[in-house]
Design a protein around this motif. Structure first.
Motif: not given
Lengths: 222, 393
Positions: A79, A99, A103, A105-109, A153, B3, B346-347, B352
Motif C-alpha cells: 500500500x 474519497x 481510499x 489512506x483510509x484502509x491502512x495505518x 488513487x 476511517x 491495494x494492500x 481492516x
C-alpha cells in the motif's frame, strides 16, 4: 530496481505454470508486458506486488525480498510502495471522487492522510483534469474520468512502482492516448517504475521495453 | 477506527433504501417483544392498582368482569342496574361503607361518574383547583381531561346524549366545573365526577322547568286544578342548573329505586367483609358481591397465558428474521467480493476489512437500537391510552 530470480509459480487447481529464470527491471523504467490470455501476465503483477507467493525463487524490490515478508508486512509494503491501476478501474461507487482517491489512506495505518496529502491530491487531480469532479460519485463519471481517478488513487502515496493491468483496455482510442499521456506524465514526474500489462500493440512503442509472455515462457524482446 | 466508520457510513448512506429496510426489520424484531412486555406490564399495573385498592364491589348478578371493568375502569360495557335500596341495605348492615356508582353517561366521550364525596376520600384524592361538587349540576374533572379539553374551574361541560336519534330523549345537561383533581395516574384522570343526583338529572329522573303557576301563555298550560297543572311540551325545560333555577329542580318517583351500576363496599375489617360476602351468596339474590382483585387476577392469568403464546410466536418470527438478516448480510458481502478483493490488492489487511464490515454492522445495529429505543419511548408515552384502549375500554 526489481529483480526476479529463478521464480517458479503455479496454481494448485489447474495446470498453469509460470517460470521466470531471471528478470530485472530498472528504476523509472517503463515496461509493457504482452502475451496471450492466460499466459501469466496478471500473475506476474501479483507476484511482484506480493499478492501471490512463488513456490520457488525470489522477487525483490530495491533489494527487499518481498516474498519473504509476512502477509501483513507485504500488505503494508504494497500500500505504501506500489500503485495499482486496473482495467475496470475498481473504484468504489459509494464514495465520491475525492474519497476514492483517498481510499488507500483510509484502509491502512501505513499511510497518513494529512494536509500535505490533501494538497498533493488536489495537484494530481488538476494534472489529470478532474479537479472539478472531486465531489461527484464515480458512477456519474465517464470511463476516461474514472481511469484518471484510478491513476490519482495509485499515484497519491508516491509509489516507487506502478502496476497497470490493462489500464486502457476499457477506453476508446482518443481516451486511451490521453490516459496514457497522463499516466506517463505522472510516472515521469514521480520517477516511478511502470509495469503495464496490455493487449494494445499500438501503444508498445511508447514503453522503454516490451516483455512478451508466450506459452508461459518468458521472452525478452527488447 | 474512525476511517472504517467513515467508509461504513458512506456505504450506508449510499445504499440508504437497503439500509433503512434492514434497520426497520431489526428494530421490529427487537421492538415487538419489548413492546408487548411493556404493554402487558402496564396493563397489569393499571388493572391491579385499582383492583387491589377496591375491596368489594356490589352489582347486579351477571358478568362479574363487566361489573369490575365498568366500575373500576369505566369501560363502556354497562352491567345491569341495581337500585339505591342496595346502598341502604349495606348501611343498615353496619358492615361496610357503601360508595354508590352510576357510570352510564358521557361528556365529550369521557365517562361521567355519578357518586358521592366519599369516593374522593376513599381514593385519597385531592382537588388541585377549586372545590368538590356541592350543588346540583356541578362536576369535578380529572387532571388529564382538564388538560386535554383545556378546562378551568368555572367552565362548562355538556353531557352527551345517549342516543343521537332519540328525539324524545333527555336534553344534554350543561354542567359547571367546580374543581379539578390532582393527577392520580389512573382512569379517574379522564373522568367527570358528579353527584348521583346530577347523574339522575342527566338521565331525566330529575328536572327543572318554568314555574307553572307563573306561566301566562295559555298555550303552555293545558289544564289547571287546585293540585294538578298540565302543560304542553312548550314549557321551558332548564338544561343548566344555576342559583336562579336550582329551586325548580325536583325528582319524581321513589328515590330508593333510582338506578346505580355498582356500589363500592368498604368493609370495617376482614370479618365484616366475610359476613357481607356471605349475605350475597344466596341463589335468590339478584345481586352479587365480588372481590375485584380476584376478578382481575383471573383476567390477567388469561392475558398472560395468551402472552406466553404470543412470546413463542414472536420468538419464532425473530429467529426467522435473524436468519433472513444474516442471509442479507452474507449475500451483500458476496456481492461486494470484488470490492473486498480490490482493497486487498491495494494492500488492506484482513483486520481492516473485518473492521470495515464490523463498522457497517455496528452502525446498522446501533441505528436499529436507537430506533427501537425511540419507538419504546413513544409507546411508553402513549401506553397508558393504548392499554386502556386494548385491555379496558
Amino acid at each position: 530496481m526489481i529483480n526476479i530470480n529463478l521464480l517458479e509459480f503455479s496454481y494448485s487447481d489447474d495446470g498453469f505454470h509460470l517460470s521466470i529464470p531471471q528478470l530485472t527491471i530498472n528504476e523509472a523504467e517503463k515496461i509493457a508486458i504482452i502475451g496471450p490470455s492466460g499466459s501469466g501476465k496478471t500473475s506476474l503483477l501479483k507476484l511482484i506486488s506480493g499478492i501471490l507467493l512463488p513456490q520457488k525463487g525470489k522477487v525483490s524490490i530495491d533489494d527487499v525480498v518481498i516474498n519473504q515478508f509476512s502477509d501483513s508486512d507485504r500488505r503494508d509494503y504494497r500500500i505504501a510502495n506500489i500503485g495499482f491501476i486496473f482495467q475496470d478501474f475498481e473504484l468504489l461507487d459509494y464514495l465520491n471522487t475525492e474519497d476514492n482517491i483517498f481510499h488507500p489512506y483510509r484502509i491502512t495505518r501505513a499511510l497518513k492522510l494529512d494536509a500535505e496529502v490533501r494538497s498533493r491530491a488536489n495537484s494530481l487531480a488538476q494534472e489529470m483534469g478532474i479537479q472539478g469532479k472531486m465531489s461527484r460519485f464515480t458512477h456519474t463519471l465517464s470511463q476516461g474520468e474514472k481511469q484518471r481517478v484510478a491513476i490519482c488513487r495509485a499515484m497519491l502515496p508516491k509509489p516507487k512502482l506502478i502496476l497497470a493491468d490493462e489500464a486502457t483496455g476499457n477506453l476508446d482510442p482518443t481516451n486511451k492516448t490521453k490516459i496514457l499521456d497522463a499516466l506517463f506524465r505522472s510516472v515521469d514526474k514521480s520517477k516511478a517504475t511502470l509495469i503495464a500489462v496490455t493487449h494494445d500493440h499500438e501503444l508498445l512503442n511508447r514503453f522503454d521495453r516490451v516483455i512478451d509472455f508466450k506459452d508461459y515462457c518468458l521472452q525478452d524482446v527488447a | 477506527m474512525m476511517d472504517s466508520l467513515y467508509l461504513a457510513w458512506r456505504y450506508i448512506v449510499f445504499n440508504r433504501k437497503k439500509t433503512i429496510t434492514l434497520i426497520t426489520c431489526i428494530s421490529l424484531v427487537i421492538f415487538l417483544p419489548f413492546a408487548l412486555k411493556s404493554l402487558l406490564n402496564e396493563s397489569e399495573r393499571q388493572l391491579m392498582s385499582r383492583a387491589t385498592t377496591t375491596p368489594l364491589l356490589v352489582g347486579a348478578k351477571g358478568n362479574s368482569l363487566d361489573l369490575v371493568m365498568n366500575s373500576l375502569y369505566f369501560s363502556k360495557e354497562k352491567p345491569d342496574f341495581i337500585s339505591m335500596k342496595s346502598v341502604d341495605k349495606i348501611i343498615d348492615s353496619g358492615l361496610a361503607l357503601p360508595i354508590p356508582l352510576y357510570i352510564r353517561f358521557q361528556a365529550r366521550e369521557h365517562p361521567i361518574i355519578g357518586t358521592s364525596l366519599d369516593y374522593f376520600e376513599f381514593r385519597n384524592y385531592k382537588i388541585k383547583w377549586g372545590r368538590a361538587f356541592a350543588m346540583l349540576g356541578e362536576c369535578v374533572v380529572g387532571a388529564e381531561l382538564a388538560t386535554h379539553l383545556n378546562l378551568k374551574v368555572g367552565d362548562n361541560l355538556l353531557s352527551s346524549p345517549e342516543n343521537l336519534f332519540d328525539l324524545a330523549g333527555v336534553y344534554p345537561l350543561k354542567m359547571t366545573i367546580s374543581g379539578i383533581l390532582d393527577k392520580t395516574n389512573s382512569t379517574d384522570d379522564s373522568a367527570v365526577f358528579v353527584d348521583l343526583k346530577t347523574a339522575w338529572v342527566i338521565q331525566g329522573l330529575g328536572h327543572g322547568h318554568q314555574d307553572v303557576k307563573k306561566i301566562e301563555d295559555s298555550s303552555v298550560v293545558l289544564s289547571q286544578s287546585k293540585n294538578l297543572v298540565t302543560t304542553s311540551s312548550k314549557i321551558k325545560q332548564y338544561t343548566e342548573i344555576n342559583i336562579e333555577n336550582l329551586e325548580s329542580f325536583h325528582f319524581h318517583g321513589d328515590p330508593s329505586i333510582y338506578p346505580l351500576t355498582a356500589i363500592i363496599a368498604v368493609p370495617q375489617d376482614e370479618k365484616s367483609a366475610t359476613i357481607l360476602r356471605g349475605r350475597y351468596l344466596s341463589e335468590q339474590q339478584d345481586q352479587q358481591i365480588v372481590r375485584p382483585k380476584k376478578i382481575i387476577e383471573d383476567l390477567l392469568g388469561n392475558i398472560f397465558r395468551i402472552k406466553d403464546f404470543i412470546d413463542a410466536i414472536v420468538l419464532i418470527v425473530a429467529i426467522a428474521m435473524i436468519l433472513a438478516i444474516f442471509l442479507v448480510f452474507s449475500l451483500s458481502f458476496r456481492l461486494r467480493q470484488k470490492e473486498i478483493n480490490t482493497i486487498f490488492h491495494l494492500g488492506c489487511n484482513r483486520a481492516t476489512v473485518f473492521q470495515l464490515i464490523s463498522a457497517e454492522i455496528l452502525i446498522i445495529i446501533l441505528a436499529s437500537g436507537v430506533l427501537c429505543f425511540l419507538s419504546l419511548q413513544i409507546l411508553q408515552h402513549f401506553q397508558d391510552r393504548v392499554v386502556h384502549t386494548l385491555f379496558i375500554s
